[in-house]
Every structure is written in C-alpha cells, then in structure tokens.
Design an enzyme around this catalytic site. Sequence first.
Site, PDB file in Angstrom:
ATOM      1  N   TYR A 125       0.842  -1.194   0.000  1.00 17.27           N
ATOM      2  CA  TYR A 125       0.000   0.000   0.000  1.00 17.27           C
ATOM      3  C   TYR A 125       0.882   1.252   0.000  1.00 17.27           C
ATOM      4  O   TYR A 125       0.579   2.232  -0.669  1.00 17.27           O
ATOM      5  CB  TYR A 125      -0.927  -0.003   1.215  1.00 17.27           C
ATOM      6  CG  TYR A 125      -1.928  -1.136   1.187  1.00 17.27           C
ATOM      7  CD1 TYR A 125      -3.142  -0.997   0.532  1.00 17.27           C
ATOM      8  CD2 TYR A 125      -1.650  -2.362   1.808  1.00 17.27           C
ATOM      9  CE1 TYR A 125      -4.059  -2.037   0.490  1.00 17.27           C
ATOM     10  CE2 TYR A 125      -2.552  -3.410   1.769  1.00 17.27           C
ATOM     11  CZ  TYR A 125      -3.758  -3.239   1.112  1.00 17.27           C
ATOM     12  OH  TYR A 125      -4.661  -4.283   1.060  1.00 17.27           O
ATOM     13  N   ASN A 148     -12.236  -0.574  -5.367  1.00 15.94           N
ATOM     14  CA  ASN A 148     -11.938  -0.854  -6.768  1.00 15.94           C
ATOM     15  C   ASN A 148     -13.120  -1.584  -7.416  1.00 15.94           C
ATOM     16  O   ASN A 148     -13.456  -2.690  -7.011  1.00 15.94           O
ATOM     17  CB  ASN A 148     -10.670  -1.711  -6.866  1.00 15.94           C
ATOM     18  CG  ASN A 148     -10.400  -2.226  -8.260  1.00 15.94           C
ATOM     19  OD1 ASN A 148     -10.847  -1.664  -9.253  1.00 15.94           O
ATOM     20  ND2 ASN A 148      -9.655  -3.318  -8.345  1.00 15.94           N
ATOM     21  N   CYS A 156      -6.117  -5.306  -7.772  1.00 15.58           N
ATOM     22  CA  CYS A 156      -5.976  -4.925  -6.365  1.00 15.58           C
ATOM     23  C   CYS A 156      -5.514  -6.102  -5.509  1.00 15.58           C
ATOM     24  O   CYS A 156      -4.971  -5.896  -4.427  1.00 15.58           O
ATOM     25  CB  CYS A 156      -7.283  -4.350  -5.836  1.00 15.58           C
ATOM     26  SG  CYS A 156      -8.722  -5.379  -6.105  1.00 15.58           S
ATOM     27  N   HIS A 157      -5.682  -7.329  -6.007  1.00 17.84           N
ATOM     28  CA  HIS A 157      -5.237  -8.507  -5.257  1.00 17.84           C
ATOM     29  C   HIS A 157      -3.713  -8.576  -5.166  1.00 17.84           C
ATOM     30  O   HIS A 157      -3.184  -9.322  -4.355  1.00 17.84           O
ATOM     31  CB  HIS A 157      -5.785  -9.792  -5.904  1.00 17.84           C
ATOM     32  CG  HIS A 157      -5.367  -9.986  -7.324  1.00 17.84           C
ATOM     33  ND1 HIS A 157      -6.027  -9.384  -8.390  1.00 17.84           N
ATOM     34  CD2 HIS A 157      -4.352 -10.696  -7.871  1.00 17.84           C
ATOM     35  CE1 HIS A 157      -5.443  -9.734  -9.522  1.00 17.84           C
ATOM     36  NE2 HIS A 157      -4.415 -10.527  -9.236  1.00 17.84           N
ATOM     37  N   GLU A 183      -1.269 -16.593 -10.388  1.00 21.36           N
ATOM     38  CA  GLU A 183      -0.340 -15.773 -11.166  1.00 21.36           C
ATOM     39  C   GLU A 183       1.097 -16.252 -11.019  1.00 21.36           C
ATOM     40  O   GLU A 183       1.862 -16.249 -11.989  1.00 21.36           O
ATOM     41  CB  GLU A 183      -0.486 -14.300 -10.789  1.00 21.36           C
ATOM     42  CG  GLU A 183      -1.821 -13.728 -11.243  1.00 21.36           C
ATOM     43  CD  GLU A 183      -1.944 -12.220 -11.009  1.00 21.36           C
ATOM     44  OE1 GLU A 183      -0.973 -11.579 -10.557  1.00 21.36           O
ATOM     45  OE2 GLU A 183      -3.032 -11.696 -11.289  1.00 21.36           O
TER      46      GLU A 183
END
Length: 187
Positions: A125, A148, A156-157, A183
């Site tokens: 953040y 979001n 945002c993850h 990912e």
Amino acid sequence: MVQNRLSSNTISTFNTVFQVLTKPTTPLFQSHCTSPLGDVLIAANAHGLAGVWFVEGQAHMPDTSCWQTNDTHPTLQAAAQQLAEYFSGQRHSFDLPLHPISGTPFQRSVWQALQRIPYGHTCTYGDIARNIGNPKAVRAVGAAIGQNPHTIVVPCHRVVGANGSLTGFAGGLERKIFLLAHETAHA
C-alpha cells in the site's frame, strides 16, 4: 450543545439531489460469467467496462436493480472472454476500455496505479501511495483499493501489507490467495 438545524425537508432534498448526481447518466448492462472462484458479475456502459465483482462474498456490491441484462454486449463478451483466458493462464493483462461508474479523482489515481503492477508480482500500500505522489496516504490508498470496481481486471489482489502479509481484499482473502498463487504458477 449543538442542535441539528436541518429540517427533514432539507435532508430529503439533499438526498434527492445526491441520488441524481451520483446516478449513472448512461444505461448500464450486466452479464454473468463463471470462474474457478465463483460466478462473476460484469457491467458495462456505452463507454466501456463499468465493473467486475464476485457475485457471492464481495464487499461493496453496487445496486444492480436498474441494470439491463445483455449477454451480447460487445464489452461484456470481451470481458468474459478475457477473464476465461486469465483463469486458464493464457492472459496476463487485460485489454478492455475501463469506465468505472463511480470514484473520486483520488480513487481513480489509485486504480490507475494498480494497473502498473506486473502480473505475478506484488507491491505494498505504501508503494502505491508513493507511486501516486502522496506517500502519507497509505490508509486512504487502502480504502480506495477496497472500492476498486474492477476486481481482477484492475489487480488490487496484488497489493500486500508492508511486511508482505496478505491483507484485505473485497472479494475475500481466500480468493486473494488463489489469485496470487495462480499468477505465480503462470508467470
């Protein structure tokens, strides 16, 4: 002692004006698609993709009561196709016109910064706050990320706590864990 001097008529008028000012000016269309994490609601207007949300367990769900279902809307079809490609490991980024239905200039700057986080990577953040030129706004950045409207598409993850811990995700921490592992496996 301070007394509330606003009449119920004043409050009612304010609420009416607020609803008019925040109501989308173009029609919104919706469709659903499936994912390994549950059904996904996608919405679009004439300008682009308005949002992506998990149907179950999603915080900050919009009121969809006035939206029209349209499974043939080109943006909704493209979003569903690209989400399927993402979940199959074939897509690392999204190529969709984004047009969120809400968001302050600050929130939109945060959402734009999220789009620069590479697939398979994370940032904090604090990194996002510095990226938008407001290093002291870490908590405000977190709040903006929580709002979001484009889950997965605007990643945002990929944002974690300062110590690398997995912190909040409007779709639920279990989904965040899955998305990050997905990912990593397909990077």
